[in-house]
Write a protein that holds these residues in place. Sequence first.
Motif, mmCIF file in Angstrom:
data_model
loop_
_atom_site.group_PDB
_atom_site.id
_atom_site.type_symbol
_atom_site.label_atom_id
_atom_site.label_comp_id
_atom_site.label_asym_id
_atom_site.label_seq_id
_atom_site.Cartn_x
_atom_site.Cartn_y
_atom_site.Cartn_z
ATOM 1 N N ALA A 144 0.170 7.593 1.136
ATOM 2 C CA ALA A 144 0.181 6.528 0.127
ATOM 3 C C ALA A 144 1.286 5.519 0.373
ATOM 4 N N SER A 145 2.369 5.920 0.998
ATOM 5 C CA SER A 145 3.468 4.978 1.241
ATOM 6 C C SER A 145 3.003 3.768 2.038
ATOM 7 N N ALA A 146 2.192 4.011 3.086
ATOM 8 C CA ALA A 146 1.690 2.907 3.903
ATOM 9 C C ALA A 146 0.426 2.297 3.330
ATOM 10 N N LEU A 147 -0.394 3.109 2.705
ATOM 11 C CA LEU A 147 -1.690 2.634 2.223
ATOM 12 C C LEU A 147 -1.586 1.818 0.941
ATOM 13 N N LEU A 148 -0.471 1.963 0.207
ATOM 14 C CA LEU A 148 -0.264 1.206 -1.025
ATOM 15 C C LEU A 148 0.912 0.236 -0.871
ATOM 16 N N PRO A 149 0.780 -0.750 0.016
ATOM 17 C CA PRO A 149 1.888 -1.699 0.172
ATOM 18 C C PRO A 149 1.853 -2.757 -0.932
ATOM 19 N N ALA A 150 2.973 -2.968 -1.550
ATOM 20 C CA ALA A 150 3.087 -4.002 -2.585
ATOM 21 C C ALA A 150 4.451 -4.664 -2.396
ATOM 22 N N PRO A 151 4.564 -5.559 -1.414
ATOM 23 C CA PRO A 151 5.871 -6.148 -1.103
ATOM 24 C C PRO A 151 6.521 -6.787 -2.329
ATOM 25 N N ALA A 152 7.789 -6.485 -2.511
ATOM 26 C CA ALA A 152 8.537 -7.098 -3.603
ATOM 27 C C ALA A 152 8.749 -8.583 -3.319
ATOM 28 N N GLU A 153 9.182 -9.308 -4.339
ATOM 29 C CA GLU A 153 9.433 -10.735 -4.176
ATOM 30 C C GLU A 153 10.411 -10.990 -3.024
ATOM 31 N N GLU A 154 10.127 -12.040 -2.267
ATOM 32 C CA GLU A 154 10.954 -12.474 -1.134
ATOM 33 C C GLU A 154 10.788 -11.587 0.094
ATOM 34 N N ILE A 155 9.892 -10.568 0.010
ATOM 35 C CA ILE A 155 9.634 -9.691 1.150
ATOM 36 C C ILE A 155 8.195 -9.921 1.601
ATOM 37 N N SER A 156 7.984 -10.057 2.915
ATOM 38 C CA SER A 156 6.633 -10.242 3.432
ATOM 39 C C SER A 156 6.112 -8.929 4.003
ATOM 40 N N LEU A 157 4.799 -8.845 4.181
ATOM 41 C CA LEU A 157 4.204 -7.674 4.810
ATOM 42 C C LEU A 157 4.731 -7.504 6.228
ATOM 43 N N THR A 158 4.920 -8.616 6.925
ATOM 44 C CA THR A 158 5.450 -8.553 8.290
ATOM 45 C C THR A 158 6.821 -7.903 8.318
ATOM 46 N N ASP A 159 7.667 -8.217 7.334
ATOM 47 C CA ASP A 159 8.991 -7.593 7.241
ATOM 48 C C ASP A 159 8.856 -6.073 7.131
ATOM 49 N N ILE A 160 7.965 -5.636 6.231
ATOM 50 C CA ILE A 160 7.789 -4.200 6.007
ATOM 51 C C ILE A 160 7.208 -3.526 7.246
ATOM 52 N N GLN A 161 6.228 -4.162 7.897
ATOM 53 C CA GLN A 161 5.632 -3.594 9.106
ATOM 54 C C GLN A 161 6.680 -3.387 10.189
ATOM 55 N N SER A 162 7.512 -4.379 10.397
ATOM 56 C CA SER A 162 8.514 -4.314 11.460
ATOM 57 C C SER A 162 9.521 -3.203 11.205
ATOM 58 N N VAL A 163 10.057 -3.157 9.980
ATOM 59 C CA VAL A 163 11.060 -2.145 9.669
ATOM 60 C C VAL A 163 10.444 -0.744 9.705
ATOM 61 N N THR A 164 9.204 -0.613 9.244
ATOM 62 C CA THR A 164 8.534 0.688 9.298
ATOM 63 C C THR A 164 8.399 1.163 10.738
ATOM 64 N N ARG A 165 7.953 0.270 11.635
ATOM 65 C CA ARG A 165 7.823 0.649 13.048
ATOM 66 C C ARG A 165 9.170 1.046 13.641
ATOM 67 N N ASN A 166 10.201 0.258 13.346
ATOM 68 C CA ASN A 166 11.533 0.558 13.882
ATOM 69 C C ASN A 166 12.022 1.929 13.439
ATOM 70 N N LEU A 167 11.833 2.238 12.164
ATOM 71 C CA LEU A 167 12.292 3.525 11.653
ATOM 72 C C LEU A 167 11.473 4.669 12.224
ATOM 73 N N LEU A 168 10.147 4.489 12.332
ATOM 74 C CA LEU A 168 9.307 5.535 12.917
ATOM 75 C C LEU A 168 9.705 5.800 14.369
ATOM 76 N N ASP A 169 9.886 4.750 15.141
ATOM 77 C CA ASP A 169 10.241 4.904 16.561
ATOM 78 C C ASP A 169 11.637 5.479 16.740
ATOM 79 N N SER A 170 12.494 5.324 15.725
ATOM 80 C CA SER A 170 13.862 5.857 15.811
ATOM 81 C C SER A 170 13.929 7.323 15.409
ATOM 82 N N GLY A 171 12.786 7.906 14.982
ATOM 83 C CA GLY A 171 12.767 9.306 14.583
ATOM 84 C C GLY A 171 13.274 9.538 13.183
#
Length: 441
Positions: A144-171
């Motif tokens: 549900a964390s990824a499937l229910l994205p609701a970006p807060a104000e001033e945050i874009s989906l691209t921002d969330i996608q990038s940070v999610t990938r970085n954190l996943l790849d960092s273990g």
Amino acid sequence: MISNREALATTPARETALACIKAGIEAAHPNTVIREAVELDEDTDTLRVENREYDLSEFDEIVVLGGGKAAAQVAAALESLLGDHIDRGAVVTNDSEETTRIEVLPGDHPVPSERGVESTRRVLELADSADENTLVLAAITGGASALLPAPAEEISLTDIQSVTRNLLDSGADIDDINAVRKHCSALKGGQLAQKAAPATVVGLLFSDVVGDSPGVIGSGPTAPDETSFADAISVLDRYGVESDEASAIRTRLERGNNGELPETPDADDSIFDHVTNHVLATTFTALDAARETAKRRGYDATILSSRVRGEARESVKTHVAIAEEILATGNPSSPPAVLLSGGETTVSVRGDGSGGPNLEFTLGALLELDGEITVASVDTDGKDGSTDAAGALVDGELSTAGGQEALRENDSHRFLDSVGALIETGATGTNVNDLRILVVE
């Protein structure tokens, strides 16, 4: 369920491992779980969820909301049980199911998508329309964390996608990832319950996280948030997330930490006076069923832990060592024996290959095996990491040539495919984390 079972089940040990996987996934499927944990008494118009009762005559409507890999299956099971008692609803998933009263909307995992954002808007609309006479059944399952994205104000989906990938790849583990997600969302960290207030909210949770905390499952849309903006900043610092794409998120987190933005609701918030969360299925649900299957087949079956975490390639060494101890000394059990574990391991990506934690675990096991030991490991949702394989099954009969290089390059999927070890299930309809089986003959 296992489409290539016949090709894999070439020995009694392999067949037992596959039987344990099948039993575990079936036990954690929403059809099974909802039937056992939720009951409608038509005579008294009472809904029972585990040990709690809800008088349906006190509500004008019942609304089903939520998301996750198994959310559509939960929705279908609830429709089968409650029928026309359900007035409306919407869930977001990447594994659709036919329903009549509840909208099943598309999303993506593990990286959130624009269509997921659009679908989540509908969930939030329904939550906003709830009032004190509404009973909200919140189906929150793993993913549900990824499937229910609701970006807060001033945050874009691209921002969330990038940070999610970085954190996943960092273990990064799921707790750390979710601390960031909650503070960049308009839904996570108790905010779905906040949107639905003053409705009565009943969380129906399927856990895919170690510890099974409602605040961590799906980033806790209906649970108090124990993390803060400061915790989220600490996560970015710890994993060195400093890319340009993270700047908007870091700015938001720093504003929140300075008191310029409201924190997510915590346990003292009055909105939770009308919220009850029921964790209906966990990794242990699958492990217990797998253990009983092994016992019926004449094995001494032991659950090592439902909370295994850390690097997949490192945790496998301990698992194999315990199996070797059984062969050598008969401790902690005597062969034939089955060892089981669950939880969520991670992979720090260093190479350019493809795989996931279960594939990396089984490749690591293959390189460690020496004796009559068979190892299987799957993600119970049927998709390990970014691959289409649920996991893999290995034993000492398989070739290890090139395995070390594949492990170095995080290329477990290609290698295990080449030796015919992949377990293929397709989407299973549930998601309660990883299931590992070691069979010692």
